[in-house]
Write a protein that holds these residues in place. Structure first.
Motif, mmCIF file in Angstrom:
data_model
loop_
_atom_site.group_PDB
_atom_site.id
_atom_site.type_symbol
_atom_site.label_atom_id
_atom_site.label_comp_id
_atom_site.label_asym_id
_atom_site.label_seq_id
_atom_site.Cartn_x
_atom_site.Cartn_y
_atom_site.Cartn_z
ATOM 1 N N GLY A 179 0.647 -0.839 -0.449
ATOM 2 C CA GLY A 179 0.111 -0.044 -0.610
ATOM 3 C C GLY A 179 0.624 0.969 -0.214
ATOM 4 N N GLU A 180 -0.181 2.402 0.246
ATOM 5 C CA GLU A 180 0.514 3.617 -0.012
ATOM 6 C C GLU A 180 1.687 3.723 1.349
ATOM 7 N N GLY A 181 2.483 5.049 1.070
ATOM 8 C CA GLY A 181 3.242 4.904 2.945
ATOM 9 C C GLY A 181 3.628 4.044 3.856
ATOM 10 N N VAL A 182 3.626 3.929 5.168
ATOM 11 C CA VAL A 182 4.117 2.807 5.778
ATOM 12 C C VAL A 182 2.768 1.984 5.912
ATOM 13 N N PRO A 183 3.582 1.229 6.529
ATOM 14 C CA PRO A 183 2.423 -0.191 7.213
ATOM 15 C C PRO A 183 2.481 0.282 8.795
ATOM 16 N N ASN A 184 1.082 -0.420 8.823
ATOM 17 C CA ASN A 184 0.418 -0.135 10.418
ATOM 18 C C ASN A 184 1.555 -0.441 11.158
ATOM 19 N N ASN A 185 1.790 -0.584 12.669
ATOM 20 C CA ASN A 185 2.855 -1.125 13.481
ATOM 21 C C ASN A 185 2.635 -2.433 13.874
ATOM 22 N N LYS A 186 0.755 -2.861 13.793
ATOM 23 C CA LYS A 186 0.149 -4.374 14.023
ATOM 24 C C LYS A 186 -0.038 -4.503 12.556
ATOM 25 N N MET A 187 0.028 -6.331 13.015
ATOM 26 C CA MET A 187 0.550 -7.537 11.492
ATOM 27 C C MET A 187 -1.363 -7.474 11.597
ATOM 28 N N PRO A 188 -1.593 -7.439 9.849
ATOM 29 C CA PRO A 188 -3.399 -7.578 10.265
ATOM 30 C C PRO A 188 -4.051 -9.043 10.302
ATOM 31 N N PHE A 189 -2.735 -9.938 10.237
ATOM 32 C CA PHE A 189 -3.475 -10.649 10.241
ATOM 33 C C PHE A 189 -2.825 -12.182 10.956
ATOM 34 N N THR A 190 -2.185 -13.532 11.023
ATOM 35 C CA THR A 190 -2.331 -14.354 11.478
ATOM 36 C C THR A 190 -1.828 -15.746 10.796
ATOM 37 N N VAL A 191 -0.532 -16.494 11.106
ATOM 38 C CA VAL A 191 -0.098 -17.562 10.439
ATOM 39 C C VAL A 191 -0.983 -19.016 10.911
ATOM 40 N N LEU A 192 -2.127 -19.735 10.289
ATOM 41 C CA LEU A 192 -2.098 -20.707 11.496
ATOM 42 C C LEU A 192 -1.629 -22.329 10.870
ATOM 43 N N ARG A 193 -0.915 -21.991 9.704
ATOM 44 C CA ARG A 193 -0.388 -23.586 9.983
ATOM 45 C C ARG A 193 0.880 -23.044 8.936
ATOM 46 N N ASN A 194 1.669 -23.615 9.295
ATOM 47 C CA ASN A 194 2.719 -23.569 8.021
ATOM 48 C C ASN A 194 3.848 -25.067 7.781
ATOM 49 N N ASP A 195 3.297 -25.819 7.141
ATOM 50 C CA ASP A 195 4.167 -27.143 7.441
ATOM 51 C C ASP A 195 3.876 -28.327 5.532
ATOM 52 N N THR A 196 4.274 -28.982 5.561
ATOM 53 C CA THR A 196 3.958 -30.094 4.070
ATOM 54 C C THR A 196 2.945 -30.294 4.264
ATOM 55 N N LEU A 197 1.995 -30.338 5.237
ATOM 56 C CA LEU A 197 0.510 -30.590 5.109
ATOM 57 C C LEU A 197 -0.035 -29.760 4.588
ATOM 58 N N VAL A 198 0.185 -28.262 5.052
ATOM 59 C CA VAL A 198 -1.436 -26.795 4.720
ATOM 60 C C VAL A 198 -0.701 -26.396 4.957
ATOM 61 N N GLN A 199 -0.742 -24.492 5.200
ATOM 62 C CA GLN A 199 0.102 -23.726 4.816
ATOM 63 C C GLN A 199 -1.006 -22.421 5.186
ATOM 64 N N ALA A 200 -1.747 -21.816 5.603
ATOM 65 C CA ALA A 200 -2.769 -21.117 6.098
ATOM 66 C C ALA A 200 -2.541 -19.662 6.446
ATOM 67 N N VAL A 201 -3.399 -18.854 6.443
ATOM 68 C CA VAL A 201 -3.231 -16.923 6.949
ATOM 69 C C VAL A 201 -4.847 -16.605 7.181
ATOM 70 N N ALA A 202 -4.951 -16.251 7.925
ATOM 71 C CA ALA A 202 -6.210 -15.647 7.877
ATOM 72 C C ALA A 202 -6.044 -14.015 8.286
ATOM 73 N N SER A 203 -7.051 -12.958 8.065
ATOM 74 C CA SER A 203 -7.018 -11.967 9.028
ATOM 75 C C SER A 203 -7.414 -12.063 10.008
ATOM 76 N N MET A 204 -6.683 -10.918 10.717
ATOM 77 C CA MET A 204 -7.470 -10.571 12.712
ATOM 78 C C MET A 204 -8.880 -10.664 13.014
ATOM 79 N N ASP A 205 -9.004 -11.182 11.950
ATOM 80 C CA ASP A 205 -10.862 -10.424 12.406
ATOM 81 C C ASP A 205 -11.291 -11.722 11.972
ATOM 82 N N SER A 206 -10.956 -12.904 11.338
ATOM 83 C CA SER A 206 -10.879 -13.777 10.345
ATOM 84 C C SER A 206 -12.077 -13.648 9.692
ATOM 85 N N LYS A 207 -12.423 -12.911 8.937
ATOM 86 C CA LYS A 207 -12.906 -12.541 7.529
ATOM 87 C C LYS A 207 -12.360 -12.795 7.055
#
Length: 798
Positions: free
Chosen positions: A678-706
């Motif tokens: 985006g424009e400018g600098v990013p927010n100081n808090k990440m708007p996402f969370t990593v749910l899994r990161n392995d050889t079976l599933v990799q997944a990410v979700a927004s902080m509000d889970s939408k």
């Protein structure tokens, strides 16, 4: 008796119709001859033609080629079939026949009497060409020389007409006429296919299912219709007309054997050339443009045809989809074998510009009113070299799009453009040709992630890039150990897993399993060149959530630790155009050193190029990265030999690099990083969370889970987010978006399995059954929408 009379009457009527049609075609053939007499290439430079005549001796040989022609005889080059010998001889004859074609136009325009030595030259150089061995005779023999023969024939039509009408002519002129016909026919005969069509070249099948006889190689570079008219052959025109009309269609992996052409437009909106290579901007456009032109020339004749609805949709699908491979007047590298050629032009119109204009001017009646308006709007935006088409749905001209036939995921907005070029065993890679094209297209399909704001960030540094550190790839360091290669099939992955999922808007997910292989080895054993490029495995996913891209890697393994060099994942290698600084979420921190470490162990840090992108690490996977900012010398000839002789080549390039070092012995390693677009600098808090990161599933979700995005490498695995648990019935990529009272499920079958008719998503204890696309669209994204009320009622029921 009555039936016999009726039967004879029907036969007479049919015979009359056939005879009339034949007569009509014969009349039309004469009109076509008149057309080519007027419209054949008449270009020449008078000064050059005078020089050519001065160099043409009485025997019909150009004196500046005598030494090479003596070498042809002495070394028996006409009997050899080596590729290099044939190429050199082909280039020589192409130049000679270019001269003879120009001289014909010169004689026609100037009225200068045709000297006897010119007719001797046609015999002399025609005989050399016709005596060449049939093997490995390609470009010169089927493209350039037949075109030149047609140019000579139609520019010297008065002479040709005298010969064909039986007037008294010299033996020399008659022999020259016969040679021209034989040379023109090479556009139908050369090179040999070594199949049944070699015995019947005037057939539609001749122009199907062979790389040399489809796409641009079929209709654009061969003078097929000109030759058919030159030969006065109605059956040949029949074939050209049918091929031109049927070629305006598309192909996919699932219809590869049954599609009319197995190259050209692909069902995902991109294109193939030279096999299943994503050569979007060359062969598909050349073939289709020529088909439209041929059909235009045939208007008003018995061969006139209309565009079917399928023809129109194939064109429209290509205009919409392929525009994602173009941004603000630039074509990203890694899309053809000339990516490493230096272009001093700052901007260029999208390559289908002329074809789009022709479609509107000549064929608009075959599109609906809404489609006509769309094409006209597109033409206006193409003229501005910035295609947005914001009034059209996301995923059509902007937003996110999964190119399921090409393993590419692209996000395109007015502010930035991101292309992830992945690989699977289903597609071929990008070809290299060390003697005349790019020499190092080795890593271009390994998950290359090109992030651009201006469109030229990578093109302007291609002369100095480290190809073992292309942005987004996981590879072994060692550019200095690479050797130039010729590989017509490129490189792909050993695994049948690549997919992307998006509803078309700003969110999406893409993933593939990577382990490099030579695409040719799918059919036969080939020697391994550049071992440093092989022996690395990784599960790589890319998540797009609004203006953030998250890249995750798992199972990163060096399968050949005995080879020199560490394994690296490159986050970025781009043009250094502005100041680079750090941002800790609150304040800006200036960088003093031109190289060093980005350390995110203790606190989040963003590395930002001013007016560019911002990069950070996910410390649970990748706490430290290395960066460098340096001026590197360009080595243009090592990239592509066609850069030789170009003027104004930049001597150096300023490059910004950021990478993760996995070490030399990495086994089952992982990584994670994020890019803010985006424009400018990013927010100081990440708007996402990593749910899994392995050889079976990799997944990410927004902080509000939408927004939930996942790559399922295996069926039956789950991801948990709060109290929700999500599983799928097949390996796939999955995007779940909640908005305005509904939940949108976007899913793609990662294996393109034709037996999979549905994918079942278990979401929050409810079953969502999604029907998978079939036929030519197997592998495309399926979108299923459910109201939130649907889930509430289900929950109340249980």
């Amino acid at each position: 008796m009555f039936m016999k009379i009726l039967y004879k009457s029907i036969l007479w009527i049919l015979l009359f119709q056939v005879t009339t049609a034949q007569a009509s075609k014969e009349e039309a053939m004469q009109r076509l001859r008149t057309y080519y007499i007027e419209h054949i290439d008449k270009s020449y430079y008078q000064t050059s033609c005078v020089e050519y005549l001065d160099k043409l001796d009485t025997s019909g040989a150009f004196v500046d080629g005598v030494d090479y022609e003596q070498e042809i005889v002495a070394k028996k080059l006409l009997e050899k079939v080596s590729f290099d010998d044939q190429q050199k001889l082909g280039f020589y004859l192409t130049d000679i026949w270019g001269r003879l074609g120009d001289l014909a136009a010169y004689f026609r325009k100037s009225g200068v009497e045709i000297p006897e030595r010119y007719w001797k030259a046609i015999l002399h150089y025609g005989t050399i060409e016709l005596k060449r061995q049939p093997n490995d005779r390609f470009h010169a023999s089927c493209f350039a020389i037949p075109k030149a023969a047609c140019k000579v024939y139609f520019n010297l039509w008065k002479c040709m007409e005298q010969i064909e009408s039986g007037c008294e002519v010299t033996v020399l002129e008659k022999e020259a006429h016969d040679i021209l016909r034989r040379l023109a026919m090479q556009s139908w005969t050369q090179p040999l296919r070594n199949d049944a069509t070699d015995c019947n070249v005037v057939s539609v099948e001749r122009f199907r299912h062979h790389v040399w006889w489809v796409g641009g190689n079929a209709l654009a570079y061969r003078p097929l219709l000109e030759t058919a008219v030159l030969m006065d052959s109605i059956p040949m025109v029949d074939v050209v007309a049918e091929v031109a009309q049927k070629s305006l269609s598309y192909v996919s992996q699932n219809t590869y054997m049954e599609a009319f052409w197995n190259e050209g437009f692909t069902a995902d909106g991109a294109g193939w050339g030279h096999g299943m290579q994503a050569l979007v901007w060359g062969y598909p456009i050349h073939g289709a443009s020529s088909a439209l032109n041929i059909l235009k020339v045939l208007r008003g004749t018995p061969w006139a045809t209309v565009l079917t609805r399928d023809n129109a949709l194939a064109l429209l699908n290509f205009y919409r989809g392929s525009n994602f491979y173009y941004y603000k007047g630039y074509i990203p590298p890694c899309l053809d074998r000339y990516s490493m050629v230096y272009y001093d032009k700052q901007h260029q119109p999208i390559p289908y510009y002329s074809m789009l204009k022709a479609t509107i001017n000549d064929w608009s009646d075959f599109f609906t009113q809404e489609e006509q308006q769309e094409l006209k709007t597109l033409l206006r935006e193409v003229g501005r070299e910035s295609i947005c088409m914001t009034n059209y749905p996301a995923g059509m001209y902007h937003g996110c799009r999964w190119f399921f036939n090409n393993d590419d995921f692209i996000k395109k907005t007015p502010r930035y453009h991101i292309m992830v070029n992945m690989a699977s065993v289903r597609c071929d890679g990008l070809e290299s040709a060390s003697n005349f094209a790019d020499e190092f297209n080795i890593f271009t399909n390994d998950g290359v992630t090109l992030m651009q704001r201006n469109g030229d960030e990578h093109r302007k540094i291609i002369g100095a890039m480290d190809f073992t550190a292309l942005p987004g790839i996981t590879a072994r360091e060692g550019m200095e150990r690479l050797k130039p290669i010729t590989n017509w099939r490129g490189f792909c992955s050993k695994y049948n897993f690549a997919a992307g999922a998006t509803s078309g808007k700003g969110n999406g997910v893409a993933a593939f399993i990577f382990e490099k292989m030579n695409a040719t080895s799918k059919e036969k054993d080939v020697p391994e060149i550049n071992p440093t490029a092989f022996g690395i495995k990784a599960y790589k996913s890319y998540f797009f959530l609004g203006d953030y891209m998250v890249a995750l890697g798992a199972g990163v393994t060096n399968l050949r630790p005995e080879l020199e060099g560490n394994i690296r994942t490159t986050i970025e290698q781009t043009a250094l155009q502005n100041e680079v600084f750090l941002f800790d979420g609150k304040k800006r921190l200036n960088l003093v050193e031109k190289q060093g470490l980005l350390d995110c162990k203790r606190k989040p840090l963003w590395m930002i190029q001013n007016n560019g992108f911002a990069y950070t690490l996910l410390p649970q996977y990748s706490p430290i990265a290395s960066y460098s900012m340096e001026i590197k010398p360009n080595d243009w000839l090592k990239r592509n030999l066609t850069n030789k002789g170009k003027s104004n080549l930049p001597d150096s390039a300023a490059i910004f690099r950021l990478w993760l070092d996995h070490g030399r012995s990495v086994q089952n390693g992982n990584y994670g990083y994020a890019v803010y677009c985006g424009e400018g600098v990013p927010n100081n808090k990440m708007p996402f969370t990593v749910l899994r990161n392995d050889t079976l599933v990799q997944a990410v979700a927004s902080m509000d889970s939408k927004i939930i995005a996942a790559s399922f490498y295996c069926a039956g695995e789950n991801i948990k987010i709060g109290k929700k648990e999500i599983t799928v019935s097949e390996p796939c990529t999955l995007l779940i978006e909640q908005e305005e009272g509904e939940i949108i499920f976007s899913v793609a079958d990662a294996r393109m399995d034709k037996t999979v008719k549905q994918i079942v998503i278990n979401y929050d204890k409810q079953r969502v059954v999604v029907d998978m696309p079939q036929k030519e669209r197997i592998g495309a994204v399926a979108v299923c929408k459910k109201t939130i009320e649907f889930f509430r009622k289900k929950q109340e029921r249980y």
